[in-house]
Design a protein around this motif. Structure first.
Motif, PDB file in Angstrom:
ATOM      1  N   GLN A 116       0.825  -1.210   0.000  1.00  0.00           N
ATOM      2  CA  GLN A 116       0.000   0.000   0.000  1.00  0.00           C
ATOM      3  C   GLN A 116       0.860   1.260   0.000  1.00  0.00           C
ATOM      4  N   ASN A 117       1.851   1.311   0.882  1.00  0.00           N
ATOM      5  CA  ASN A 117       2.751   2.465   0.919  1.00  0.00           C
ATOM      6  C   ASN A 117       4.103   2.085   0.337  1.00  0.00           C
ATOM      7  N   SER A 118       4.151   1.922  -0.977  1.00  0.00           N
ATOM      8  CA  SER A 118       5.421   1.570  -1.615  1.00  0.00           C
ATOM      9  C   SER A 118       6.363   2.763  -1.561  1.00  0.00           C
ATOM     10  N   SER A 119       7.676   2.463  -1.450  1.00  0.00           N
ATOM     11  CA  SER A 119       8.643   3.557  -1.287  1.00  0.00           C
ATOM     12  C   SER A 119       9.018   4.210  -2.622  1.00  0.00           C
ATOM     13  N   GLY A 120       8.561   3.664  -3.741  1.00  0.00           N
ATOM     14  CA  GLY A 120       8.904   4.267  -5.026  1.00  0.00           C
ATOM     15  C   GLY A 120       8.172   3.548  -6.144  1.00  0.00           C
ATOM     16  N   GLU A 121       8.357   4.052  -7.380  1.00  0.00           N
ATOM     17  CA  GLU A 121       7.577   3.461  -8.473  1.00  0.00           C
ATOM     18  C   GLU A 121       8.078   2.066  -8.847  1.00  0.00           C
ATOM     19  N   GLU A 122       9.394   1.828  -8.666  1.00  0.00           N
ATOM     20  CA  GLU A 122       9.911   0.481  -8.937  1.00  0.00           C
ATOM     21  C   GLU A 122       9.240  -0.533  -8.001  1.00  0.00           C
ATOM     22  N   GLU A 123       9.115  -0.134  -6.727  1.00  0.00           N
ATOM     23  CA  GLU A 123       8.533  -1.012  -5.712  1.00  0.00           C
ATOM     24  C   GLU A 123       7.042  -1.213  -5.989  1.00  0.00           C
ATOM     25  N   GLN A 124       6.390  -0.110  -6.374  1.00  0.00           N
ATOM     26  CA  GLN A 124       4.963  -0.173  -6.713  1.00  0.00           C
ATOM     27  C   GLN A 124       4.732  -1.156  -7.866  1.00  0.00           C
ATOM     28  N   SER A 125       5.582  -1.067  -8.909  1.00  0.00           N
ATOM     29  CA  SER A 125       5.342  -1.926 -10.074  1.00  0.00           C
ATOM     30  C   SER A 125       5.692  -3.384  -9.775  1.00  0.00           C
ATOM     31  N   HIS A 126       6.662  -3.605  -8.888  1.00  0.00           N
ATOM     32  CA  HIS A 126       7.004  -4.977  -8.501  1.00  0.00           C
ATOM     33  C   HIS A 126       5.805  -5.627  -7.797  1.00  0.00           C
ATOM     34  N   TRP A 127       5.182  -4.886  -6.887  1.00  0.00           N
ATOM     35  CA  TRP A 127       4.004  -5.386  -6.150  1.00  0.00           C
ATOM     36  C   TRP A 127       2.853  -5.668  -7.125  1.00  0.00           C
ATOM     37  N   GLN A 128       2.673  -4.740  -8.064  1.00  0.00           N
ATOM     38  CA  GLN A 128       1.606  -4.903  -9.065  1.00  0.00           C
ATOM     39  C   GLN A 128       1.849  -6.151  -9.919  1.00  0.00           C
ATOM     40  N   GLU A 129       3.101  -6.332 -10.347  1.00  0.00           N
ATOM     41  CA  GLU A 129       3.416  -7.508 -11.173  1.00  0.00           C
ATOM     42  C   GLU A 129       3.227  -8.796 -10.394  1.00  0.00           C
ATOM     43  N   MET A 130       3.560  -8.756  -9.098  1.00  0.00           N
ATOM     44  CA  MET A 130       3.345  -9.940  -8.257  1.00  0.00           C
ATOM     45  C   MET A 130       1.861 -10.289  -8.229  1.00  0.00           C
ATOM     46  N   LYS A 131       1.001  -9.272  -8.080  1.00  0.00           N
ATOM     47  CA  LYS A 131      -0.449  -9.520  -8.027  1.00  0.00           C
ATOM     48  C   LYS A 131      -0.939 -10.127  -9.342  1.00  0.00           C
ATOM     49  N   GLU A 132      -0.356  -9.652 -10.444  1.00  0.00           N
ATOM     50  CA  GLU A 132      -0.829 -10.117 -11.755  1.00  0.00           C
ATOM     51  C   GLU A 132      -0.232 -11.464 -12.148  1.00  0.00           C
ATOM     52  N   SER A 133       0.808 -11.913 -11.432  1.00  0.00           N
ATOM     53  CA  SER A 133       1.513 -13.107 -11.901  1.00  0.00           C
ATOM     54  C   SER A 133       0.926 -14.405 -11.350  1.00  0.00           C
ATOM     55  N   LYS A 134      -0.217 -14.305 -10.659  1.00  0.00           N
ATOM     56  CA  LYS A 134      -0.984 -15.487 -10.247  1.00  0.00           C
ATOM     57  C   LYS A 134      -0.130 -16.556  -9.565  1.00  0.00           C
ATOM     58  N   GLY A 135       0.586 -16.155  -8.530  1.00  0.00           N
ATOM     59  CA  GLY A 135       1.302 -17.150  -7.728  1.00  0.00           C
ATOM     60  C   GLY A 135       2.706 -17.465  -8.192  1.00  0.00           C
ATOM     61  N   THR A 136       3.134 -16.917  -9.341  1.00  0.00           N
ATOM     62  CA  THR A 136       4.505 -17.183  -9.788  1.00  0.00           C
ATOM     63  C   THR A 136       5.434 -16.093  -9.243  1.00  0.00           C
ATOM     64  N   GLN A 137       6.686 -16.458  -8.982  1.00  0.00           N
ATOM     65  CA  GLN A 137       7.611 -15.511  -8.369  1.00  0.00           C
ATOM     66  C   GLN A 137       8.102 -14.466  -9.365  1.00  0.00           C
TER      67      GLN A 137
END
Length: 320
Positions: free
Chosen positions: A289-310
């Protein structure tokens, strides 16, 4: 007719060629640069990759390339996903608002990712191209030698161990991409069915003691916070002694229900344990929710979209 100074130093043969043969480079990328001073636009065409790790070594034959304008990292782009031992992209990526006098202080970082159905994207190699090397209004076709990023699968543990030592010595020369700043490689995955958030602390680079010139003893601390910043759980890695580029490879599991996922924040801090004095923080990042930057934000977003894959990403640590 076109010379690229960085080319020579990157592709030079290591002192012990046999030790590094499998991974002293990660393939090559053919790229066209076209800069128009009038429109202040740089068009980068990623043509193809060749000499990349074969399917036996990387486990995949599906690839994509990410580009980012350094050092600001505000403008980025990526190619389509292509298959095969010589993936042909032919994708154009445009970087805008680049004034002619600014070119010399910028570079484009290229990263080749292996795209894996089960484990997400793995960064295989990278290279920087300094924009001071391009002539205006003329197309320049360049072959970039990719520097391996030892982010190989654990099945290649021998490969990745030699790769770790190699890429650490090599990456220290890439001052623009790192500037010697501390970075952390983190793997994230989330399984919505079981509510398991899995965080792998993989490795760090450029960790150092602030006061004394001696490699630090470091550990990572992970804190999961709820929407109002209260701590829900915490854990830490074991200590890696005297290593500027420590390999942790420790995985931590947090229980987070799907409805909570958009409300939590994961803080990751790296501490240096000093013998006499209290510990000092080398740096931190946060995702969620409180990502420290856009790289961190996009990493979290990609994790959500990757359906359980690392999904694995390098993050620059922020100073406390």
């Amino acid at each position: 007719s076109f010379s690229l100074q960085e080319h020579d130093e990157v592709s030079s043969v290591p002192a012990h060629p046999r030790a590094h043969e499998p991974i002293c480079k990660c393939g090559e990328l053919d790229v066209i640069f076209n800069y128009k001073a009038s429109s202040q636009k740089l068009v980068v065409t990623v043509l193809e990759a060749k000499g990349i790790p074969d399917k036996d070594r990387s486990g995949v034959n599906t690839w994509k390339v990410h580009t980012v304008l350094m050092p600001s990292k505000k403008q980025r782009g990526k190619t389509s996903v292509q298959r095969g031992p010589i993936p042909i992209f032919k994708d154009k990526i445009t970087f805008s608002k680049l004034e002619p006098e600014e070119l010399s202080s910028h570079a484009i970082r290229f990263r080749l990712y292996a795209v894996h159905k089960m484990i997400g994207e793995k960064m295989m190699g990278e290279q920087l191209f300094y924009l001071s090397n391009i002539c205006w209004e003329e197309e320049a076709r360049v072959t970039l030698v990719l520097e391996p990023r030892s982010n190989l699968s654990s099945a290649d543990s021998q490969l990745s161990l030699s790769a770790v030592s190699h890429s650490d010595s090599a990456s220290s020369t890439q001052s623009l991409s790192h500037g010697g700043v501390p970075e952390l490689l983190v793997g994230l995955s989330y399984n919505a069915t079981t509510g398991r958030l899995s965080v792998e602390m993989i490795k760090g680079s450029h960790f150092r003691n602030l006061a004394i010139n001696k490699p630090p003893d470091t550990y990572g601390k992970l804190c999961l916070l709820n929407s109002v910043g209260q701590e829900m759980s915490r854990c830490k890695t074991s200590i890696r002694q005297g290593q500027p580029n420590p390999v942790y490879k420790e995985t931590f599991i947090f229980q987070v229900a799907l409805f909570q996922l958009s409300e939590v924040t994961l803080m990751i801090s790296i501490y240096n344990r000093r013998s006499m004095k209290r510990k000092e923080m080398i740096g931190w990042i946060s995702v969620g929710q409180n990502s420290s930057g856009e790289e961190e934000q996009s990493h979290w977003q990609e994790m959500k979209e990757s359906k359980g894959t690392q999904v694995c990403r390098w993050h620059t640590l922020l100073e406390s």
